[in-house]
Write a protein that holds these residues in place. Structure first.
Motif, PDB file in Angstrom:
ATOM      1  N   THR A 144      78.790  43.115  16.374  1.00  0.00           N
ATOM      2  CA  THR A 144      79.605  42.296  15.474  1.00  0.00           C
ATOM      3  C   THR A 144      81.062  42.717  15.536  1.00  0.00           C
ATOM      4  O   THR A 144      81.970  41.879  15.574  1.00  0.00           O
ATOM      5  CB  THR A 144      79.087  42.428  14.028  1.00  0.00           C
ATOM      6  N   ASP A 147      82.398  41.687  19.044  1.00  0.00           N
ATOM      7  CA  ASP A 147      82.555  40.231  19.141  1.00  0.00           C
ATOM      8  C   ASP A 147      83.787  39.741  18.386  1.00  0.00           C
ATOM      9  O   ASP A 147      84.394  38.738  18.771  1.00  0.00           O
ATOM     10  CB  ASP A 147      81.313  39.527  18.587  1.00  0.00           C
ATOM     11  N   HIS A 148      84.147  40.433  17.316  1.00  0.00           N
ATOM     12  CA  HIS A 148      85.289  40.000  16.502  1.00  0.00           C
ATOM     13  C   HIS A 148      86.553  39.911  17.348  1.00  0.00           C
ATOM     14  O   HIS A 148      87.278  38.907  17.298  1.00  0.00           O
ATOM     15  CB  HIS A 148      85.504  40.967  15.339  1.00  0.00           C
ATOM     16  N   VAL A 150      86.854  39.684  20.623  1.00  0.00           N
ATOM     17  CA  VAL A 150      86.736  38.672  21.674  1.00  0.00           C
ATOM     18  C   VAL A 150      86.913  37.279  21.085  1.00  0.00           C
ATOM     19  O   VAL A 150      87.636  36.436  21.632  1.00  0.00           O
ATOM     20  CB  VAL A 150      85.374  38.800  22.384  1.00  0.00           C
ATOM     21  N   ASN A 151      86.263  37.027  19.958  1.00  0.00           N
ATOM     22  CA  ASN A 151      86.351  35.707  19.326  1.00  0.00           C
ATOM     23  C   ASN A 151      87.755  35.399  18.818  1.00  0.00           C
ATOM     24  O   ASN A 151      88.162  34.232  18.752  1.00  0.00           O
ATOM     25  CB  ASN A 151      85.353  35.614  18.170  1.00  0.00           C
ATOM     26  N   GLU A 152      88.496  36.447  18.443  1.00  0.00           N
ATOM     27  CA  GLU A 152      89.860  36.255  17.956  1.00  0.00           C
ATOM     28  C   GLU A 152      90.880  36.193  19.089  1.00  0.00           C
ATOM     29  O   GLU A 152      92.074  36.050  18.841  1.00  0.00           O
ATOM     30  CB  GLU A 152      90.238  37.392  16.997  1.00  0.00           C
TER      31      GLU A 152
END
Length: 321
Positions: A144, A147-148, A150-152
């Motif tokens: 989690t 991923d934060h 990468v997603n941002e």
């Protein structure tokens, strides 16, 4: 005599504080107030620590939270206080537990060193990492966090500089978290399973002294000198594979990190540290080259044995090696 309806007061811990306050001519009301504020854990006193823990372990139960508070926050909190906290601040988890929505999973082995499960987490390749471990629950917590970024849009594994800074910041931090997880789990007794004839106690104690728990040890004793000899023959400690980043670049990143004041890296600040450090490097004029020329031959390459073939290479970031 202990009160059957309320927990017994920890007199051995608070008596010195009571005597100190009494000698300071504090009345009973003031003594109780100071003890509540400074020396006795309450639902409010552990609130900040609990928020931090639940960000990483949102489904952690009472027993696991007690262990997390002890090992990660240096707080020895009673089960009564933690249970009361859940009732006040996390009633939805209490309802899920009572409704048996939270299922405890068990894995049982015959004895110590009976088998080992090794898992290579290909799913971390999308971050440019390969986690080789036997701890599946650990990776779920930290995916989690990873991923934060990468997603941002903070991290692109295909960007060389970003990948180098990511490695420099995240790999040591993840290793520290793994070490802390290892220490906490191996030194915390698991809940006793009455349906299985298994030893009950602290895992590290069971592993080190299985005979004390009426269980067997299937460990195969090997010659340590032989292992050391093989290591000397086939492993070069100075090989680049053991470097998180190229040494020259690593020294430069360390210099930039020192100029930033060496901010602490935690699960809540790791992406901030990465982003600020990346910005410093992007603005630097004297940044060293990050990678060697791939066309140059590597003197450490070992020729392929006759009759063998190279493993297939997968170009997808989330595929196998």
């Amino acid at each position: 005599m202990p009160n059957q309806y309320k927990p017994t007061s920890p007199l051995d811990k608070i008596t010195p504080h009571i005597l100190c306050l009494w000698k300071a001519y504090q009345n009973d009301r003031e003594i109780v107030r100071i003890l509540r504020e400074k020396h006795i854990d309450t639902e409010q006193s552990i609130h900040d620590a609990m928020i931090d823990i639940h960000q990483m372990y949102p489904k952690a139960g009472i027993q696991e939270v007690i262990s997390l508070l002890f090992y990660e926050k240096n707080m020895s909190v009673s089960r009564t206080i933690v249970s009361s906290y859940f009732t006040i601040f996390k009633p939805e988890l209490v309802r899920e537990c009572k409704a048996r929505c939270l299922k405890r999973r068990h894995f049982c082995a015959v004895s110590v060193n009976n088998l080992f499960t090794i898992n290579q987490h290909d799913k971390w390749l999308r971050f440019g990492l390969g986690l080789h471990t036997r701890i599946e629950p650990f990776s779920g917590c930290f995916e989690t966090v990873l991923d934060h970024g990468v997603n941002e849009g903070l991290y692109d594994v295909g960007n060389t500089l970003q990948n180098m800074v990511f490695r420099w910041v995240f790999i040591p931090w993840l290793q520290c978290e793994l070490d802390a997880y290892h220490n906490r789990v191996n030194n915390t007794a698991k809940q006793h399973n009455r349906n299985k004839m298994l030893p009950h106690g602290v895992p590290s104690h069971i592993y080190d002294s299985p005979q004390d728990f009426n269980t067997l040890d299937f460990k195969v004793i090997i010659d340590h000198d032989g292992v050391d000899q093989v290591r000397k023959l086939y492993i070069n400690p100075s090989h680049v594979v053991f470097d998180i980043v190229p040494p020259t670049l690593g020294n430069f990143i360390q210099h930039c990190y020192d100029q930033m004041g060496c901010p602490e890296v935690t699960h809540s600040s790791v992406w901030t540290v990465y982003r600020n450090l990346l910005s410093v490097l992007q603005l630097a004029d004297n940044i060293p080259p990050t990678l060697l020329d791939e066309t140059e031959p590597n003197e450490d390459d070992v020729p392929l044995l006759e009759g063998c073939s190279y493993l297939p290479f997968c170009k997808e970031s989330n595929g196998p090696y």
